[in-house]
Design a protein around this motif. Sequence first.
Motif, PDB file in Angstrom:
ATOM      1  N   THR A 194       0.798  -1.224   0.000  1.00 23.48           N
ATOM      2  CA  THR A 194       0.000   0.000   0.000  1.00 23.48           C
ATOM      3  C   THR A 194       0.829   1.272   0.000  1.00 23.48           C
ATOM      4  OG1 THR A 194      -0.144   0.117   2.420  1.00 23.48           O
ATOM      5  CG2 THR A 194      -1.838  -1.180   1.270  1.00 23.48           C
ATOM      6  N   SER A 195       2.098   1.188   0.364  1.00 23.03           N
ATOM      7  CA  SER A 195       2.904   2.401   0.499  1.00 23.03           C
ATOM      8  C   SER A 195       4.099   2.374  -0.445  1.00 23.03           C
ATOM      9  CB  SER A 195       3.386   2.569   1.937  1.00 23.03           C
ATOM     10  OG  SER A 195       4.231   1.496   2.300  1.00 23.03           O
ATOM     11  N   LEU A 196       4.646   3.555  -0.661  1.00 18.03           N
ATOM     12  CA  LEU A 196       5.781   3.737  -1.560  1.00 18.03           C
ATOM     13  C   LEU A 196       6.789   4.648  -0.875  1.00 18.03           C
ATOM     14  CD1 LEU A 196       6.999   3.353  -4.461  1.00 18.03           C
ATOM     15  CD2 LEU A 196       5.791   5.452  -5.095  1.00 18.03           C
ATOM     16  N   ARG A 197       8.049   4.230  -0.837  1.00 13.85           N
ATOM     17  CA  ARG A 197       9.105   5.078  -0.287  1.00 13.85           C
ATOM     18  C   ARG A 197       9.521   6.085  -1.352  1.00 13.85           C
ATOM     19  NH1 ARG A 197      12.886   4.734   3.893  1.00 13.85           N
ATOM     20  NH2 ARG A 197      12.118   2.653   4.393  1.00 13.85           N
ATOM     21  N   VAL A 198       9.398   7.368  -1.046  1.00 15.83           N
ATOM     22  CA  VAL A 198       9.765   8.431  -1.973  1.00 15.83           C
ATOM     23  C   VAL A 198      11.085   9.033  -1.508  1.00 15.83           C
ATOM     24  CG1 VAL A 198       9.125  10.651  -2.959  1.00 15.83           C
ATOM     25  CG2 VAL A 198       7.371   8.912  -2.552  1.00 15.83           C
ATOM     26  N   LEU A 199      12.069   9.035  -2.402  1.00 14.38           N
ATOM     27  CA  LEU A 199      13.392   9.571  -2.110  1.00 14.38           C
ATOM     28  C   LEU A 199      13.582  10.876  -2.889  1.00 14.38           C
ATOM     29  CD1 LEU A 199      15.383   6.224  -2.353  1.00 14.38           C
ATOM     30  CD2 LEU A 199      14.754   7.450  -0.264  1.00 14.38           C
ATOM     31  N   SER A 200      13.709  11.955  -2.144  1.00 12.12           N
ATOM     32  CA  SER A 200      13.808  13.282  -2.754  1.00 12.12           C
ATOM     33  C   SER A 200      15.242  13.587  -3.180  1.00 12.12           C
ATOM     34  CB  SER A 200      13.347  14.338  -1.760  1.00 12.12           C
ATOM     35  OG  SER A 200      14.261  14.410  -0.672  1.00 12.12           O
ATOM     36  N   THR A 201      15.403  14.730  -3.827  1.00 15.20           N
ATOM     37  CA  THR A 201      16.731  15.193  -4.211  1.00 15.20           C
ATOM     38  C   THR A 201      17.650  15.290  -2.999  1.00 15.20           C
ATOM     39  OG1 THR A 201      15.743  16.483  -6.013  1.00 15.20           O
ATOM     40  CG2 THR A 201      17.989  17.057  -5.360  1.00 15.20           C
TER      41      THR A 201
END
Length: 329
Positions: free
Chosen positions: A6-13
């Motif tokens: 259900t979730s997604l790890r988002v890696l920013s700049t």
Amino acid sequence: MDRDDTSLRVLSTSDLAGLDITLADVVDTVEQACRTLAAGQSDNPRKLTVKPADGHSVSYAMLGRDGVRDVLAFKTSYKHGLHDSRENQHYYTTLTIYDDTTGLPLAMMDCSRIGSLRTPAVSALLARECAAPDASTALVIGTGTQGRLALPFLLTTLPKLERLLLSGTHPEGIAAVRAELARHFPEREPELVTDLRAAARDADVIVATAGAHTPAAVEADWLTPGTVSILVGHGLAPSTLHRADRVIATSEAQMRVTGTDMADADGAFPAVDLELPAAVSGAADARTAPDQRIFAYNSGLVVTDIALGHRFAQLATAQGLGTEVALWR
């Protein structure tokens, strides 16, 4: 990397900027991806392109699968303002990775840093495979994102290079190239050149990374026997391709999509003699004679983005970086 559906790890700049990775690690990761592709264990389909008639923007969509890491990923790239100066352009690129063993999402990340490392690593591998055995002088044209890391990566794969030449016109870019080289190889210093023709004649390895508006254009008759000319951005005239003794590409199909400015008057390209994955795998030699003038085209391979992106995802997860987004909840 433990995940749920259900979730997604988002890696920013900023998440990725804090990760420490060596040049050798990047080269090894990219080379492994090429070897895996050459062995038929990975998939790297031709990229899709959308460009409006007036050419003010360009977009790419790429899909690939890494058969060793067992991951699948989608990469997107969108650049707007191609007729404007670099500082007025907008560029966005993302990479979304899925675990092809569990079927679960791993991470979605800004792909800018991945591309800024992957591309010069590929250029350095092209240089290693294509350079003459006694290559001692390298010339980098351009001081943008790719130009700033070109020399450190070249020294990683060709440590015996003696002279490092730099052709650039932007003071900030020149300073950035010097700073990056000093950070990785503090004992080395680039020579700033103003006579491009003379510099090209002296160079054994040329990496052209300049922007689209550059006046720089190295011609084939400027090159001495044994030179390898690697095109990443701009800075080489079409004659360096059409009069080369051998043509090497990361992907012949992608060269025909993204390298249209190098085509002849009829829109044709010479045949590619070898692709990089076959060269690094040892299946064939990129250079078959010491005095060959070789043209090499670096258009990128999405499997190299996937391998390096997965490496970054592993490092980020180990440090607890990123933001969990309940995207499918």
